[in-house]
Design a protein around this motif. Sequence first.
Motif, PDB file in Angstrom:
ATOM      1  N   ALA A 139       1.023  -1.177  -0.256  1.00  0.00           N
ATOM      2  CA  ALA A 139       0.078  -0.063  -0.071  1.00  0.00           C
ATOM      3  C   ALA A 139       0.963   1.358  -0.122  1.00  0.00           C
ATOM      4  O   ALA A 139       0.674   2.078  -0.785  1.00  0.00           O
ATOM      5  N   LEU A 140       1.794   1.265   0.705  1.00  0.00           N
ATOM      6  CA  LEU A 140       2.976   2.553   0.629  1.00  0.00           C
ATOM      7  C   LEU A 140       3.498   2.590  -0.436  1.00  0.00           C
ATOM      8  O   LEU A 140       3.583   3.643  -1.087  1.00  0.00           O
ATOM      9  N   VAL A 141       4.034   1.634  -1.182  1.00  0.00           N
ATOM     10  CA  VAL A 141       4.532   1.773  -2.778  1.00  0.00           C
ATOM     11  C   VAL A 141       3.334   2.264  -3.383  1.00  0.00           C
ATOM     12  O   VAL A 141       3.723   3.389  -4.401  1.00  0.00           O
ATOM     13  N   ALA A 142       2.298   1.703  -3.241  1.00  0.00           N
ATOM     14  CA  ALA A 142       1.255   2.371  -4.591  1.00  0.00           C
ATOM     15  C   ALA A 142       1.045   3.841  -4.182  1.00  0.00           C
ATOM     16  O   ALA A 142       0.709   4.716  -4.938  1.00  0.00           O
ATOM     17  N   ALA A 143       0.859   4.071  -2.847  1.00  0.00           N
ATOM     18  CA  ALA A 143       0.630   5.469  -2.482  1.00  0.00           C
ATOM     19  C   ALA A 143       1.935   6.490  -2.918  1.00  0.00           C
ATOM     20  O   ALA A 143       1.331   7.331  -3.325  1.00  0.00           O
ATOM     21  N   MET A 144       2.728   5.959  -3.010  1.00  0.00           N
ATOM     22  CA  MET A 144       4.185   6.880  -3.256  1.00  0.00           C
ATOM     23  C   MET A 144       3.843   7.012  -4.824  1.00  0.00           C
ATOM     24  O   MET A 144       4.491   8.111  -5.500  1.00  0.00           O
ATOM     25  N   LEU A 145       3.905   5.914  -5.610  1.00  0.00           N
ATOM     26  CA  LEU A 145       3.469   6.124  -6.976  1.00  0.00           C
ATOM     27  C   LEU A 145       2.371   7.023  -7.450  1.00  0.00           C
ATOM     28  O   LEU A 145       2.499   7.650  -8.264  1.00  0.00           O
ATOM     29  N   SER A 146       1.253   7.026  -6.445  1.00  0.00           N
ATOM     30  CA  SER A 146       0.126   8.026  -6.817  1.00  0.00           C
ATOM     31  C   SER A 146       0.550   9.396  -6.935  1.00  0.00           C
ATOM     32  O   SER A 146      -0.193  10.014  -7.620  1.00  0.00           O
ATOM     33  N   VAL A 147       1.545   9.638  -6.012  1.00  0.00           N
ATOM     34  CA  VAL A 147       1.949  11.136  -6.454  1.00  0.00           C
ATOM     35  C   VAL A 147       2.294  11.548  -7.662  1.00  0.00           C
ATOM     36  O   VAL A 147       1.993  12.678  -8.100  1.00  0.00           O
ATOM     37  N   LYS A 148       2.925  10.761  -8.228  1.00  0.00           N
ATOM     38  CA  LYS A 148       3.393  11.015  -9.860  1.00  0.00           C
ATOM     39  C   LYS A 148       2.338  10.492 -10.640  1.00  0.00           C
ATOM     40  O   LYS A 148       1.908  11.417 -11.572  1.00  0.00           O
ATOM     41  N   PHE A 149       1.494   9.428 -10.569  1.00  0.00           N
ATOM     42  CA  PHE A 149       0.475   9.018 -11.728  1.00  0.00           C
ATOM     43  C   PHE A 149      -0.896   9.086 -10.821  1.00  0.00           C
ATOM     44  O   PHE A 149      -1.381   8.015 -10.292  1.00  0.00           O
ATOM     45  N   ILE A 150      -1.389  10.279 -10.574  1.00  0.00           N
ATOM     46  CA  ILE A 150      -2.435  10.514  -9.539  1.00  0.00           C
ATOM     47  C   ILE A 150      -3.672   9.617 -10.149  1.00  0.00           C
ATOM     48  O   ILE A 150      -4.397   8.809  -9.532  1.00  0.00           O
ATOM     49  N   ASN A 151      -4.186   9.997 -11.507  1.00  0.00           N
ATOM     50  CA  ASN A 151      -5.339   9.402 -12.102  1.00  0.00           C
ATOM     51  C   ASN A 151      -5.333   7.982 -12.041  1.00  0.00           C
ATOM     52  O   ASN A 151      -6.450   7.358 -11.412  1.00  0.00           O
ATOM     53  N   MET A 152      -4.412   7.050 -12.512  1.00  0.00           N
ATOM     54  CA  MET A 152      -4.576   5.638 -12.735  1.00  0.00           C
ATOM     55  C   MET A 152      -4.205   5.077 -11.093  1.00  0.00           C
ATOM     56  O   MET A 152      -5.221   4.163 -11.029  1.00  0.00           O
ATOM     57  N   PHE A 153      -3.629   5.636 -10.325  1.00  0.00           N
ATOM     58  CA  PHE A 153      -3.471   4.698  -9.114  1.00  0.00           C
ATOM     59  C   PHE A 153      -4.826   5.252  -8.101  1.00  0.00           C
ATOM     60  O   PHE A 153      -5.392   4.234  -7.370  1.00  0.00           O
ATOM     61  N   THR A 154      -5.379   6.251  -8.334  1.00  0.00           N
ATOM     62  CA  THR A 154      -6.592   6.608  -7.839  1.00  0.00           C
ATOM     63  C   THR A 154      -7.743   5.938  -7.995  1.00  0.00           C
ATOM     64  O   THR A 154      -8.696   5.230  -7.310  1.00  0.00           O
ATOM     65  N   ILE A 155      -7.871   5.698  -9.396  1.00  0.00           N
ATOM     66  CA  ILE A 155      -9.000   4.842  -9.953  1.00  0.00           C
ATOM     67  C   ILE A 155      -9.038   3.708  -9.471  1.00  0.00           C
ATOM     68  O   ILE A 155      -9.749   2.819  -9.253  1.00  0.00           O
ATOM     69  N   LEU A 156      -7.637   3.041  -9.512  1.00  0.00           N
ATOM     70  CA  LEU A 156      -7.425   1.676  -9.485  1.00  0.00           C
ATOM     71  C   LEU A 156      -7.865   1.169  -7.820  1.00  0.00           C
ATOM     72  O   LEU A 156      -8.513   0.355  -7.337  1.00  0.00           O
ATOM     73  N   ALA A 157      -7.340   2.143  -6.885  1.00  0.00           N
ATOM     74  CA  ALA A 157      -7.336   2.134  -5.556  1.00  0.00           C
ATOM     75  C   ALA A 157      -9.065   2.049  -5.064  1.00  0.00           C
ATOM     76  O   ALA A 157      -9.548   1.233  -4.304  1.00  0.00           O
TER      77      ALA A 157
END
Length: 300
Positions: A139-157
């Motif tokens: 979850a921490l790795v996904a959250a850190m990547l979401s800062v760069k790729f906001i739309n993709m990781f937010t939709i996925l989560a």
Amino acid sequence: MNMNEIYRAIQEFDLAAAIAEVREAGHVLTQTEMAGLIVAAVLGGLMCLFGLKLVRFWAAVLGLAGGAAAGYAAGTAAGLDGTVVLLISAAAGVIVAVLGAALYRVGVFLTVFLGVGLFGIHMIDPRNWILLGICAGVALVAAMLSVKFINMFTILATVLLGGVTAGPAVYYLLPETALGGILRIILCAAFGAVGMLVQLLLESRKRKRQSLKKAAQIRKENSTENEVERARAMMDELGGDIEKVEQTPFPARAEQDAFFETVSLDDIDDIEDEDEIFEESEQEDPEWKEPKRQPKKRKK
């Protein structure tokens, strides 16, 4: 009921046992359980459909729950009094919720971290700290990547967490069928697929509107620049014509200057003397008449 009684009630509440009781075959839902399942189904469905669009709201909700849980765990581990633990838990939940709702990137980080973490806990059902740490690390790795790729990781989560929340809730609200647990998986997958499709369509429309707005702004800027250049060119042309006119002599004025001669005061006196002589000659000879002027013939 005072704060210590609330604290003891929270300590005695076992979420895993409550979920296991709901899962039992033939269990009749109480009004409290039914209300909780309806709320979970509605929130999960909305998260699937509008996860990215309402990310500040989800950050506030998840931040409130996550902050309160973290504060409660920290206060309990420190051995504080029940009232103090509840106050710390409430303060931590409110602070995290406000930060998640006010700061967009913080809200995205919280939503992705808690969404992926809760999804992993639901799927793995960790029984020890190692599995729980693995879920937290992913979850921490996904959250850190979401800062760069906001739309993709937010939709996925949001799709993952919404699907595993709404699917089981709807499954337990429905009467028992022969499909059993397969229906729960189908419902989770259906909520996830529909949510992913809707969120991608909303995002594509948003980008299309942004592109059209940007294109209109560029056209407006280009048209303004063209008008300015056109006006500047016209001013340059007008300025050049004025200089030419000022440098070129005026033809009509030149002809007038060549035709008319300058008359002096002496010439005016001579003209007045001639008029007096003409009047005297007219008085001496009354029969004298001024000869008639013959009209000039026009040339054909």
